[in-house]
Design an enzyme around this catalytic site. Structure first.
Site, mmCIF file in Angstrom:
data_model
loop_
_atom_site.group_PDB
_atom_site.id
_atom_site.type_symbol
_atom_site.label_atom_id
_atom_site.label_comp_id
_atom_site.label_asym_id
_atom_site.label_seq_id
_atom_site.Cartn_x
_atom_site.Cartn_y
_atom_site.Cartn_z
ATOM 1 N N ASP A 11 0.827 -1.205 0.000
ATOM 2 C CA ASP A 11 0.000 0.000 0.000
ATOM 3 C C ASP A 11 0.865 1.260 0.000
ATOM 4 O O ASP A 11 1.876 1.332 0.712
ATOM 5 C CB ASP A 11 -0.863 -0.034 1.275
ATOM 6 C CG ASP A 11 -1.912 1.046 1.317
ATOM 7 O OD1 ASP A 11 -2.799 1.025 0.456
ATOM 8 O OD2 ASP A 11 -1.840 1.916 2.209
ATOM 9 N N GLU A 21 1.421 -0.308 -5.091
ATOM 10 C CA GLU A 21 0.541 0.813 -5.433
ATOM 11 C C GLU A 21 1.435 2.042 -5.598
ATOM 12 O O GLU A 21 1.828 2.668 -4.616
ATOM 13 C CB GLU A 21 -0.486 1.060 -4.332
ATOM 14 C CG GLU A 21 -1.480 2.150 -4.712
ATOM 15 C CD GLU A 21 -2.217 2.762 -3.521
ATOM 16 O OE1 GLU A 21 -3.253 3.401 -3.765
ATOM 17 O OE2 GLU A 21 -1.749 2.659 -2.374
HETATM 18 C C1 NOJ Z 1 -4.339 3.251 -0.327
HETATM 19 C C2 NOJ Z 1 -5.538 2.384 -0.311
HETATM 20 O O1 NOJ Z 1 -5.783 1.910 -1.608
HETATM 21 C C3 NOJ Z 1 -6.690 3.229 0.212
HETATM 22 O O2 NOJ Z 1 -7.895 2.519 0.135
HETATM 23 C C4 NOJ Z 1 -6.382 3.666 1.608
HETATM 24 O O3 NOJ Z 1 -7.407 4.527 2.081
HETATM 25 C C5 NOJ Z 1 -5.068 4.418 1.651
HETATM 26 N N1 NOJ Z 1 -4.023 3.678 1.002
HETATM 27 C C6 NOJ Z 1 -4.643 4.678 3.069
HETATM 28 O O4 NOJ Z 1 -4.321 3.464 3.678
#
Ligand code: NOJ
Length: 555
Positions: free
Chosen positions: A210, A252
């Site tokens: 993430d 990501e």
């Molecule tokens: C990225 C995630 O895809 C999202 O859903 C989340 O709110 C943020 N990171 C914070 O963790």
């Protein structure tokens, strides 16, 4: 042994380059015990459904204990299982059952921040004497900030919050209830590696990592606190490789392609193995809005070469807002106008909170063209649950969660997701995409349904490693609505044609090779050689495998 990069057996080794990934949230998939909340036992009941669909890797959204203020991305225990979803035992049984069906599992790993309820932060608030104080990023005075650096501008106006107990400011790149971990602290890095190691021991095959760019940025840290921020990723990758050689990190990283490739590292296997291509996703929506393939072709062309064993991950939809942040303001306005003109469909001024079927008014031809297109791109396709049946968003659910409504299994109450009367998030009940119209049970009985078509698409994609492994070449076209490309790998080639336009047209094909173009979705094989025009229906999609003279036919 030299890398086996042109043989089919390589696809079982570097498995992620030819995987079909399916992302789901346990909480919204299937409730087995009637409490209104999906659970691990419920998901296990549906493993055969996913295996039948042809999925080869499940990505679990966070299933850890959390304060539930960011749908599980606000973790309170990295080593736990949210008791609403089940137990560690349920998770391990699920992983084992999935593996038996040929499905690997990865899960979200959220190393950038914890919940403010995490025991580390609770302790850290006690002040500098706490052994966990330096697990977070603190400042005595509120640091200066760049405008526009806030991720969720509807709820936050700063990346720093004051903690009354610690009497210091702490960094939070996301919500103020999500304090950022101090990854300059070797103990934090060690803990994060231990977390990854723990879940690999439970049978996971890696992680969707993430918020990676935020993780490596040294905001709020003294100059030189992290000599090389990417070392964190190198160390994690090496550690995971030692623990489980087939494990992957899927990152990501929503950055420009030039910036994003730095997260692969110079050589394969050095940092992240896969990155979501956000620029390709956004350009695809612009291309769809314009019915002109050129923005997508340009975005594909802008992807730098991949280091060995690395891969792009492509998607139509993910669990967040469909961000269009990399488009120019006028381009974003075009996509908004085409697919989400109502401000209630938009979010943060940069994205849409809709799913594709509703954006396309339920046009089956166009939806299928889009999925065929995404699956044919050079990379690995990632589906978000419900896409296989054409689920739409539920705009009654606030913000980004509009696309995270319960799975629509049947026309029974609450879509067959639960026997409870109440669910945390309401199922989509009315309209053409409501669960009485769009559900798995109905589509299973209809040979022409999207679900059965998707199953076929997935089977085809898995049979075409050329697309995940091969060299991608665009084929020049007369009509800008057409995207034509070929992927060559190990002496074999796939040719894919997509008409993004709502008018019938022709694709131009000029191949140097002789042989037959074997129609992979129909019965209309063609001669390969020479120059030819191929008729395309509105929103048509066609895939061919080039069968050279004297070569055996693939099925
Ligand atoms: C990225 C995630 O895809 C999202 O859903 C989340 O709110 C943020 N990171 C914070 O963790």
């Amino acid at each position: 042994m030299p890398p086996l990069t042109t043989k089919r057996k390589a696809t079982g080794d570097v498995w992620w380059r030819n995987a079909v990934v399916y992302c789901l949230d346990v909480e919204t998939f299937l409730d087995s015990d009637g409490d209104g909340c999906g659970d691990l036992v419920g998901l296990c009941e549906r493993v055969d459904y996913l295996a039948g669909l042809g999925v080869s890797c499940i990505w679990l959204m966070p299933f850890y204990p959390s304060h539930q203020r960011d749908d599980g991305y606000d973790i309170t225990d990295y080593y736990g299982v949210d008791p609403r979803l089940g137990t560690h035992g349920d998770l391990v049984e699920l992983v084992r059952t999935a593996r038996d069906r040929g499905i690997r599992m990865i899960a979200d790993l959220v190393p950038n921040h914890t919940s403010d309820r995490h025991p580390w932060f609770r302790s850290a608030r006690e002040g500098r004497d706490s052994p966990y104080h330096d697990f977070y990023v603190w400042a005595d005075e509120k640091p200066a900030e760049k405008p526009g650096d806030v991720v969720f501008p509807d709820q936050e106006n700063s990346n720093w919050a004051y903690d009354r107990k610690a009497r210091r400011w702490y960094l939070h790149r996301f919500y103020s209830h999500q304090p950022d971990l101090n990854v300059a602290n070797a103990e934090v890095r060690d803990e994060l590696a231990q977390v990854a190691g723990f879940w690999l021991e439970q049978g996971l095959s890696g992680f969707r990592l993430d918020a990676v760019p935020f993780l490596v940025e040294p905001i709020g840290m003294p100059p030189g606190a992290i000599a090389d921020p990417h070392q964190l990723l190198r160390d994690l990758r090496r550690f995971m490789g030692r623990r489980n050689g087939e494990s992957i990190l899927l990152g990501e990283v929503n950055l420009s392609p030039e910036q994003a490739v730095e997260f692969f590292g110079a050589r394969g296997g050095e940092q992240l193995d896969m990155l979501f291509s956000f620029t390709v996703n956004q350009a695809m929506y612009l291309a769809l809005a314009r019915e002109d393939a050129r923005p997508l072709a340009a975005a594909l062309d802008a992807l730098p070469p991949l280091p060995q064993d690395c891969q792009w991950a492509h998607f139509v939809r993910n669990h967040d807002e469909l961000t269009l942040d990399k488009l120019a303001p006028e381009e974003r306005a075009e996509v908004f106008a085409a697919f989400g003109p109502d401000p209630g469909m938009q979010l943060y001024g940069r994205g849409l909170r809709r799913r594709l079927p509703a954006m396309l008014g339920g046009d089956q031809r166009r939806m299928r063209m889009v999925y065929s297109l995404m699956f044919s791109l050079p990379g690995t396709p990632v589906l978000f649950y419900g896409e296989e049946i054409g689920m739409a968003e539920n705009l009654d659910i606030e913000g980004r969660y509009a696309v995270r409504a319960p799975m629509q299994w049947s026309d029974e109450p609450n879509a067959g997701f639960t026997t409870a009367e109440e669910t945390r998030r309401p199922v989509l009940a009315g309209g053409p995409f409501g669960f009485r119209e769009v559900n798995v049970a109905r589509q299973r009985r209809d040979p022409h349904s999207l679900l059965n078509w998707m199953e076929r698409l997935i089977r085809r994609r898995r049979e075409c490693p050329e697309l995940g492994w091969g060299d991608w070449t665009p084929l020049a076209q007369d009509d800008p609505a057409v995207l034509a490309h070929r992927a060559d790998w190990g002496g074999s080639a796939i040719v894919a044609l997509h008409n993004l336009g709502g008018r019938a047209t022709q694709a131009r094909l000029e191949l140097a090779e002789e042989g037959v173009l074997v129609d992979l979705f129909g019965e209309r094989d063609l001669d390969a050689g020479g120059r030819r025009a191929i008729a395309l229906e509105p929103y048509d999609h066609r895939w061919f495998r080039l069968r050279r003279p004297g070569r055996r036919a693939a099925p």
